[in-house]
Scaffold this motif. Sequence first.
Motif, PDB file in Angstrom:
ATOM      1  N   GLY A 235       4.053   8.276  -0.411  1.00 47.12           N
ATOM      2  CA  GLY A 235       2.694   8.570  -0.832  1.00 47.12           C
ATOM      3  C   GLY A 235       2.318   9.979  -0.444  1.00 47.12           C
ATOM      4  N   SER A 236       1.320  10.510  -1.133  1.00 44.72           N
ATOM      5  CA  SER A 236       0.823  11.857  -0.861  1.00 44.72           C
ATOM      6  C   SER A 236      -0.689  11.785  -0.750  1.00 44.72           C
ATOM      7  CB  SER A 236       1.247  12.812  -1.991  1.00 44.72           C
ATOM      8  OG  SER A 236       0.719  14.102  -1.771  1.00 44.72           O
TER       9      SER A 236
ATOM     10  N   GLN B  75      -8.065   6.378   2.301  1.00 41.92           N
ATOM     11  CA  GLN B  75      -8.884   6.873   3.410  1.00 41.92           C
ATOM     12  C   GLN B  75      -8.113   7.806   4.345  1.00 41.92           C
ATOM     13  OE1 GLN B  75     -12.181   6.113   3.558  1.00 41.92           O
ATOM     14  NE2 GLN B  75     -11.861   5.059   1.615  1.00 41.92           N
ATOM     15  N   ASP B  76      -6.797   7.649   4.418  1.00 48.17           N
ATOM     16  CA  ASP B  76      -6.001   8.448   5.349  1.00 48.17           C
ATOM     17  C   ASP B  76      -4.528   8.317   4.949  1.00 48.17           C
ATOM     18  OD1 ASP B  76      -4.956   5.989   6.661  1.00 48.17           O
ATOM     19  OD2 ASP B  76      -7.022   5.825   7.374  1.00 48.17           O
ATOM     20  N   PRO B  77      -3.636   9.115   5.555  1.00 48.10           N
ATOM     21  CA  PRO B  77      -2.218   9.080   5.163  1.00 48.10           C
ATOM     22  C   PRO B  77      -1.564   7.714   5.322  1.00 48.10           C
ATOM     23  CG  PRO B  77      -2.680  11.053   6.429  1.00 48.10           C
ATOM     24  CD  PRO B  77      -3.911  10.205   6.507  1.00 48.10           C
TER      25      PRO B  77
ATOM     26  N   ALA C 220       0.680   2.533   2.858  1.00 49.25           N
ATOM     27  CA  ALA C 220       0.585   1.094   2.629  1.00 49.25           C
ATOM     28  C   ALA C 220       0.347   0.796   1.150  1.00 49.25           C
ATOM     29  CB  ALA C 220      -0.533   0.503   3.483  1.00 49.25           C
ATOM     30  N   LEU C 221      -0.485   1.620   0.497  1.00 46.49           N
ATOM     31  CA  LEU C 221      -0.732   1.437  -0.933  1.00 46.49           C
ATOM     32  C   LEU C 221       0.547   1.674  -1.742  1.00 46.49           C
ATOM     33  CD1 LEU C 221      -4.205   3.184  -1.378  1.00 46.49           C
ATOM     34  CD2 LEU C 221      -3.704   0.748  -1.679  1.00 46.49           C
ATOM     35  N   ALA C 222       1.360   2.642  -1.310  1.00 48.94           N
ATOM     36  CA  ALA C 222       2.617   2.909  -2.007  1.00 48.94           C
ATOM     37  C   ALA C 222       3.526   1.693  -1.961  1.00 48.94           C
ATOM     38  CB  ALA C 222       3.313   4.125  -1.387  1.00 48.94           C
TER      39      ALA C 222
ATOM     40  N   SER D 230      -6.701   0.484   6.653  1.00 46.43           N
ATOM     41  CA  SER D 230      -5.534  -0.021   5.925  1.00 46.43           C
ATOM     42  C   SER D 230      -5.252  -1.490   6.210  1.00 46.43           C
ATOM     43  CB  SER D 230      -4.300   0.812   6.285  1.00 46.43           C
ATOM     44  OG  SER D 230      -4.009   0.686   7.659  1.00 46.43           O
ATOM     45  N   MET D 231      -6.018  -2.104   7.097  1.00 43.06           N
ATOM     46  CA  MET D 231      -5.733  -3.479   7.506  1.00 43.06           C
ATOM     47  C   MET D 231      -5.654  -4.460   6.334  1.00 43.06           C
ATOM     48  SD  MET D 231      -7.720  -3.996  11.156  1.00 43.06           S
ATOM     49  CE  MET D 231      -7.145  -5.700  11.229  1.00 43.06           C
TER      50      MET D 231
END
Length: 332
Positions: A174-175, A205-207, A212-214, A260-261
């Motif tokens: 991710g980026s 929201q943050d790296p 986690a989304l990736a 990210s939880m």
Amino acid sequence: MQHWKKIANLKNVVPKVKIFLWRLLSKTLPIAQNLNNRISAISPMCQRCNEENEFETHVFFFCPGSRAVWFGSQLMLRVHELSLDIIQAFNQITEGLDQHGMAILAYTLWELWKGRNDVVMQHQQFDPGIIRKKVTSWIMQGEDEAQTQQSPCQQEEQGRYEVRDDEWQVLIDGSWDVSERAGTAAVFYQNRQVHYFAYNHHEAQDPFHEEALACLEALRHITSLQVRGQTQQICINTDCSKLVDAILEEQCDNLSSWRSMPVVHQLIQKFMQWGPTIRIRKVQRQAVKPAHVFSNFARRAKCAREMAPVQATTFSAFGLCTMLDSDVFLSV
């Protein structure tokens, strides 16, 4: 000066941990007793046990939580025999230790400090079992990286990234930038041939959130492959060790990003549902570089592409990054 040489000669220990050890033995860490010496309004009491003042050896050896960590450590320390002075205690412990033992000591001290900070700053519970698991993860990672520094012939003989021909390999990355724009990407290959790639644009929201989304995005595409009946075993490769730890330990309590939880919780549930069909592992940054290129593109261009087939091009799994010099990923 003996202790400085021991730190400088540490092998398979990352630089940030060496710097931490230097600060510890220099007595410059923001420990309660040190802060109280400068600002009397700050309490010198240990916030984990509330039994005595917090000084260096108390934090890392004498506090009940720290004692519990050392009790289950491979080093089998006799904490009650250690000096109250941190430098003398360090020299006592390291006398006769080999490089493997030194690495265990270094990473245990590092994780004890992080665990202490979680209690003081985030009011989290101190768990000795999790500390020991994280130390084990650091040691295994260091041994894996030491293996990859062998000659190219040795790497190919042993299988640098344990690539199996019957397993789908998925590179994810991710980026993210400060505007909270994020791009995620996944590259799918099997039997040494690239078959698909996918990228998408998100708001993160943050790296860590975008990493986690990736992973979640990759699982969505893997589900699509399963519907087509093309999957057997799947291995997800990421350079984010914290994400791997959270999924393997099946816990969201010690994430670097509380935002990210929900995403990590979904990932844990999916990995539990799929069982032995899927695994995740941490690899070096270079190994996921193709996915990193796509994630940067998705973030900057704000675009999305569903699973896109590419011309299946044979390549060496040990030289995956050399593919970036070709147009293979753009041949849709």
